[in-house]
Design a protein around this motif. Structure first.
Motif, PDB file in Angstrom:
ATOM      1  N   PHE A  13       0.749  -1.248  -0.029  1.00 17.59           N
ATOM      2  CA  PHE A  13      -0.046  -0.038  -0.204  1.00 17.59           C
ATOM      3  C   PHE A  13       0.911   1.199   0.086  1.00 17.59           C
ATOM      4  O   PHE A  13       2.207   1.223  -0.092  1.00 17.59           O
ATOM      5  CB  PHE A  13      -1.011   0.015   1.142  1.00 17.59           C
ATOM      6  CG  PHE A  13      -0.484  -0.067   2.674  1.00 17.59           C
ATOM      7  CD1 PHE A  13      -0.187   1.195   3.107  1.00 17.59           C
ATOM      8  CD2 PHE A  13       0.200  -1.023   3.268  1.00 17.59           C
ATOM      9  CE1 PHE A  13       0.410   1.152   4.682  1.00 17.59           C
ATOM     10  CE2 PHE A  13       0.858  -1.061   4.514  1.00 17.59           C
ATOM     11  CZ  PHE A  13       0.814   0.128   5.245  1.00 17.59           C
ATOM     12  N   TYR A  14       0.263   2.542   0.041  1.00 16.18           N
ATOM     13  CA  TYR A  14       0.935   3.712  -0.146  1.00 16.18           C
ATOM     14  C   TYR A  14       0.775   4.762   0.945  1.00 16.18           C
ATOM     15  O   TYR A  14      -0.422   4.537   1.333  1.00 16.18           O
ATOM     16  CB  TYR A  14       0.638   4.275  -1.526  1.00 16.18           C
ATOM     17  CG  TYR A  14       1.183   3.438  -2.770  1.00 16.18           C
ATOM     18  CD1 TYR A  14       2.326   3.361  -3.176  1.00 16.18           C
ATOM     19  CD2 TYR A  14       0.404   2.600  -3.315  1.00 16.18           C
ATOM     20  CE1 TYR A  14       2.874   2.450  -4.106  1.00 16.18           C
ATOM     21  CE2 TYR A  14       0.745   1.769  -4.110  1.00 16.18           C
ATOM     22  CZ  TYR A  14       1.904   1.581  -4.584  1.00 16.18           C
ATOM     23  OH  TYR A  14       2.297   0.768  -5.668  1.00 16.18           O
ATOM     24  N   LEU A  15       1.547   5.565   1.470  1.00 16.05           N
ATOM     25  CA  LEU A  15       1.386   6.675   2.181  1.00 16.05           C
ATOM     26  C   LEU A  15       2.135   7.784   2.059  1.00 16.05           C
ATOM     27  O   LEU A  15       3.198   7.910   1.416  1.00 16.05           O
ATOM     28  CB  LEU A  15       2.216   6.020   3.625  1.00 16.05           C
ATOM     29  CG  LEU A  15       2.034   7.134   4.729  1.00 16.05           C
ATOM     30  CD1 LEU A  15       0.936   7.274   5.216  1.00 16.05           C
ATOM     31  CD2 LEU A  15       2.964   6.714   5.896  1.00 16.05           C
ATOM     32  N   GLN A  16       1.285   8.978   1.979  1.00 10.01           N
ATOM     33  CA  GLN A  16       1.852  10.275   1.746  1.00 10.01           C
ATOM     34  C   GLN A  16       2.006  11.284   2.832  1.00 10.01           C
ATOM     35  O   GLN A  16       0.948  11.368   3.324  1.00 10.01           O
ATOM     36  CB  GLN A  16       1.052  11.018   0.693  1.00 10.01           C
ATOM     37  CG  GLN A  16       1.307  12.306  -0.086  1.00 10.01           C
ATOM     38  CD  GLN A  16       2.374  12.316  -0.796  1.00 10.01           C
ATOM     39  OE1 GLN A  16       2.655  11.783  -1.752  1.00 10.01           O
ATOM     40  NE2 GLN A  16       3.631  12.927  -0.130  1.00 10.01           N
ATOM     41  N   VAL A  17       3.047  11.538   3.269  1.00  5.09           N
ATOM     42  CA  VAL A  17       3.344  12.210   4.515  1.00  5.09           C
ATOM     43  C   VAL A  17       3.848  13.440   4.218  1.00  5.09           C
ATOM     44  O   VAL A  17       4.469  13.816   3.439  1.00  5.09           O
ATOM     45  CB  VAL A  17       4.352  11.628   5.249  1.00  5.09           C
ATOM     46  CG1 VAL A  17       4.651  12.575   6.458  1.00  5.09           C
ATOM     47  CG2 VAL A  17       4.193  10.026   5.609  1.00  5.09           C
ATOM     48  N   SER A  18       2.894  14.652   4.638  1.00  7.27           N
ATOM     49  CA  SER A  18       2.989  15.991   4.339  1.00  7.27           C
ATOM     50  C   SER A  18       3.508  16.750   5.836  1.00  7.27           C
ATOM     51  O   SER A  18       3.258  15.926   6.836  1.00  7.27           O
ATOM     52  CB  SER A  18       2.005  16.779   3.798  1.00  7.27           C
ATOM     53  OG  SER A  18       0.779  16.798   4.690  1.00  7.27           O
ATOM     54  N   SER A  19       4.185  17.899   5.998  1.00  2.63           N
ATOM     55  CA  SER A  19       4.428  18.561   7.333  1.00  2.63           C
ATOM     56  C   SER A  19       3.363  19.732   7.032  1.00  2.63           C
ATOM     57  O   SER A  19       2.796  20.256   5.996  1.00  2.63           O
ATOM     58  CB  SER A  19       5.753  18.770   7.426  1.00  2.63           C
ATOM     59  OG  SER A  19       5.991  19.941   6.273  1.00  2.63           O
ATOM     60  N   LEU A  20       3.392  20.524   8.303  1.00  2.00           N
ATOM     61  CA  LEU A  20       2.833  21.772   8.329  1.00  2.00           C
ATOM     62  C   LEU A  20       3.406  22.872   7.126  1.00  2.00           C
ATOM     63  O   LEU A  20       2.910  24.086   7.115  1.00  2.00           O
ATOM     64  CB  LEU A  20       2.604  22.422   9.597  1.00  2.00           C
ATOM     65  CG  LEU A  20       1.761  21.537  10.599  1.00  2.00           C
ATOM     66  CD1 LEU A  20       1.880  21.985  12.090  1.00  2.00           C
ATOM     67  CD2 LEU A  20       0.673  21.430  10.246  1.00  2.00           C
ATOM     68  N   THR A  21       4.681  22.687   6.533  1.00  2.00           N
ATOM     69  CA  THR A  21       5.252  23.743   5.623  1.00  2.00           C
ATOM     70  C   THR A  21       5.435  23.055   4.461  1.00  2.00           C
ATOM     71  O   THR A  21       6.123  23.481   3.466  1.00  2.00           O
ATOM     72  CB  THR A  21       6.489  24.044   6.170  1.00  2.00           C
ATOM     73  OG1 THR A  21       7.347  23.040   6.706  1.00  2.00           O
ATOM     74  CG2 THR A  21       6.336  24.862   7.377  1.00  2.00           C
ATOM     75  N   SER A  22       5.360  21.538   4.169  1.00  2.00           N
ATOM     76  CA  SER A  22       5.628  20.853   2.861  1.00  2.00           C
ATOM     77  C   SER A  22       4.572  21.097   2.169  1.00  2.00           C
ATOM     78  O   SER A  22       4.898  20.813   0.907  1.00  2.00           O
ATOM     79  CB  SER A  22       6.044  19.403   3.304  1.00  2.00           C
ATOM     80  OG  SER A  22       4.765  18.626   3.853  1.00  2.00           O
ATOM     81  N   GLU A  23       3.340  21.197   2.372  1.00  2.00           N
ATOM     82  CA  GLU A  23       2.213  21.403   1.458  1.00  2.00           C
ATOM     83  C   GLU A  23       1.181  22.057   2.086  1.00  2.00           C
ATOM     84  O   GLU A  23       0.884  21.971   3.216  1.00  2.00           O
ATOM     85  CB  GLU A  23       1.677  19.948   1.232  1.00  2.00           C
ATOM     86  CG  GLU A  23       0.505  20.008  -0.075  1.00  2.00           C
ATOM     87  CD  GLU A  23       0.098  18.702  -0.390  1.00  2.00           C
ATOM     88  OE1 GLU A  23      -0.873  18.490  -1.307  1.00  2.00           O
ATOM     89  OE2 GLU A  23       0.653  17.585   0.264  1.00  2.00           O
ATOM     90  N   GLY A  24       0.620  22.977   1.244  1.00  2.00           N
ATOM     91  CA  GLY A  24      -0.422  23.802   1.758  1.00  2.00           C
ATOM     92  C   GLY A  24      -0.724  24.948   0.920  1.00  2.00           C
ATOM     93  O   GLY A  24       0.118  25.211  -0.107  1.00  2.00           O
ATOM     94  N   TRP A  25      -1.697  25.631   1.264  1.00  2.00           N
ATOM     95  CA  TRP A  25      -1.955  27.245   0.905  1.00  2.00           C
ATOM     96  C   TRP A  25      -0.749  28.185   1.521  1.00  2.00           C
ATOM     97  O   TRP A  25      -0.881  28.239   2.488  1.00  2.00           O
ATOM     98  CB  TRP A  25      -3.252  27.649   1.071  1.00  2.00           C
ATOM     99  CG  TRP A  25      -4.410  26.793   0.256  1.00  2.00           C
ATOM    100  CD1 TRP A  25      -5.153  25.668   0.636  1.00  2.00           C
ATOM    101  CD2 TRP A  25      -4.635  26.966  -0.953  1.00  2.00           C
ATOM    102  NE1 TRP A  25      -5.921  25.375  -0.032  1.00  2.00           N
ATOM    103  CE2 TRP A  25      -5.707  26.107  -1.337  1.00  2.00           C
ATOM    104  CE3 TRP A  25      -4.228  27.992  -2.142  1.00  2.00           C
ATOM    105  CZ2 TRP A  25      -6.216  25.989  -2.655  1.00  2.00           C
ATOM    106  CZ3 TRP A  25      -4.830  27.778  -3.485  1.00  2.00           C
ATOM    107  CH2 TRP A  25      -5.769  26.866  -3.535  1.00  2.00           C
ATOM    108  N   MET A  26       0.006  28.699   0.792  1.00  2.00           N
ATOM    109  CA  MET A  26       0.783  29.747   1.264  1.00  2.00           C
ATOM    110  C   MET A  26       0.061  30.998   1.034  1.00  2.00           C
ATOM    111  O   MET A  26      -0.400  31.621  -0.211  1.00  2.00           O
ATOM    112  CB  MET A  26       2.109  29.910   0.307  1.00  2.00           C
ATOM    113  CG  MET A  26       2.821  28.418   0.369  1.00  2.00           C
ATOM    114  SD  MET A  26       4.374  28.612  -0.946  1.00  2.00           S
ATOM    115  CE  MET A  26       3.728  28.781  -2.796  1.00  2.00           C
TER     116      MET A  26
END
Length: 530
Positions: free
Chosen positions: A130-143
């Protein structure tokens, strides 16, 4: 020959006899067979590091009715792991329990995961991938780029799911970089070295770090230039990508990547990013020996197609516009040499030269390579254009006309829906909608924000390489509106709203999300993980 035949005969007889003597000396054991369910395999699990916990409760069933004792192992291998240096070792084992309740502390990345069940008696193992996508509070999102006390501030909004968001305010509060006033954000998809996110401020332009979003002297854009200037203020940026992969009895792969930027003086620079270590060299804004000054806009054809045995992403040219009123393109195979655009097709709606008109919008979309343009003439009238950037200069025209409607003379911002052919313009506190496909239909007001000033009006394209869920993918069709509350403290006067539209013209926009308490908004763009 006789001796050879007799020798073979004795060997065969001996083999048969040995088999007869061995009969009954082996105990055969049925191998247990297992099924593993309860693990999502169609879509990647999406989690935020140091915020979320990954919980998976698999169901392991015997298909033969046999009982057994098992050991369990969960292994998460990051996307860019070097398998020659231990990517298959125990370093990537995160748990050895049947069920998984794992607080996510992994770094932001894409992971290929394996759940392994082993029968203790037979040592036979079964796997579920299976697959997992990990993001952080600064790695992805609305800037959300803001201004505070004459300096730049960055807020981040992370979409946890369709209804839940996390807001991080002033993530640069510990930075010692003196930026001066913020100017704009630029987000470009790039097939080489990850996506490009630029931040321009009073004191220069910086390529934002992919992981922690920091802006500092180490990622000053000037280091991307062969002859480093003291300061570089990038006003527009775009990456031209032509990537064609086909199987018709053979494989083909063509890759041209040009990163083009325009500075505050209207000079255009081209960096061949497909060449390792490529740098921006001398300005390329010259046609037939005559230098031109470019408007601060860059457009690229964006396509995503599957079918017929072919896959295509990107376009073959970059579109510019100069102060003389000419549509200009840099073709992928031109070696970075610009030329005046040429148009083909059954209907030519306008010439390539629009003398006396200033550009106020140029927006690329994934709608068959369609680029929207709005120009303003010396009398203050606005004109809209729809241009399809084709393959190597085969460009066609889709829309053209004069924009007329309520308060259009007070318009400050423009945006176009990526699919529906509708144009939006904003005055200080109102947004209007115009149908380019049916220009005789009167303009209508769709939003009013009394006591606020509209600062951002745009659609944000998303790259096609990500495995997005439906609600995530739909964000590219949401109108992003950033406003500030008149007279409020700049530390919390910003509001970001997103609106969804129905294909039917008479339908009102749907407010999807609203985020208050942001800084004094200057610009908004989305940062993706690729």
């Amino acid at each position: 020959m006789k001796y050879t035949i007799f020798g073979l005969l004795f060997i065969v007889i001996g083999f048969i006899c040995s088999c007869a003597d061995d009969k009954g000396n082996y105990n055969y054991q049925d191998i247990n067979k297992l099924s593993i369910t309860g693990i999502e395999t169609g879509n990647a699990y999406r989690k935020i590091s140091h915020v979320d916990t990954l919980r998976i409760y698999p169901e392991v069933k015997s298909l033969t009715g046999a009982e057994g004792e098992y050991t369990y192992e969960w292994k998460f291998i990051p996307q860019n792991a070097d398998k020659d240096k231990g990517a298959d070792t125990l370093d990537f084992v995160v748990a050895t329990t049947k069920d998984l309740e794992l607080p996510i502390t992994l770094k932001a990345d894409s992971y290929t995961c394996f759940y392994r069940v082993e029968d203790k008696a037979t040592k036979v193992s079964w796997y579920q991938k299976f697959y997992l996508q990990v993001s952080s509070l600064t790695s992805e999102g609305w800037m959300v780029l803001c201004e505070q006390d004459g300096q730049s501030r960055m807020d981040m909004i992370v979409n946890v799911d369709a209804n839940t968001d996390i807001i991080s305010r002033d993530i640069w509060s510990e930075s010692d970089l003196v930026t001066g006033k913020p100017v704009k954000l630029m987000s470009n998809f790039s097939g080489a070295g990850g996506n490009i996110y630029l931040f321009t401020c009073e004191n220069g332009t910086y390529r934002l770090d992919q992981t922690d979003m920091h802006a500092g002297e180490d990622n000053n854009i000037k280091w991307n230039f062969g002859d480093q200037p003291d300061h570089m203020h990038v006003q527009a940026s775009g990456v031209s990508l032509y990537d064609y992969y086909q199987y018709n009895g053979k494989y083909e792969f063509i890759d041209y990547l040009y990163w083009i930027v325009i500075d505050e003086d209207g000079d255009v620079y081209c960096n061949n990013v497909s060449v390792n270590g490529g740098l921006f060299e001398f300005p390329i804004n010259e046609i037939n020996g005559m230098k031109f000054k470019a408007a601060p806009f860059v457009a690229n054809a964006c396509r995503y197609r599957r079918g017929g045995g072919s896959y295509t992403l990107g376009g073959t040219s970059t579109m510019l516009y100069d102060e003389a009123g000419r549509f200009i393109e840099v073709k992928a195979k031109s070696g970075g040499i610009p030329s005046v655009m040429k148009f083909s097709g059954d209907e030519i709606l306008f010439p390539a030269e629009q003398e006396g008109k200033e550009m106020v919008l140029m927006q690329s979309t994934v709608n068959d390579g369609l680029t929207y343009v709005v120009l303003k003439d010396r009398a203050g009238d606005y004109y809209y254009y729809g241009i399809v950037l084709g393959t190597e200069g085969v460009n066609t025209q889709r829309y053209y006309g004069k924009l007329s409607g309520t308060d259009v003379d007070q318009a400050t911002l423009f945006a176009c829906h990526p699919l529906y052919g509708t144009l939006f313009y904003a005055t200080k506190d109102r947004i209007y909608e115009f149908d380019m496909k049916n220009p005789s239909t009167p303009v209508k007001e769709i939003c009013h924000f009394p006591g606020e000033t509209i600062k951002v009006l745009k659609f944000n394209p998303f790259s096609a390489f990500r495995q997005y869920k439906v609600w995530e993918d739909m964000r590219s069709e949401h109108l992003v509106v950033g406003t500030t509350i008149d007279g409020a403290d700049e530390k919390g006067c910003g509001i970001m709203r997103t609106y969804e539209f129905e294909p039917q013209w008479d339908k009102a926009p749907i407010l999807k999300k609203e985020h208050k308490g942001l800084g004094k908004i200057v610009d908004i763009a989305y940062k993706e993980i690729r």
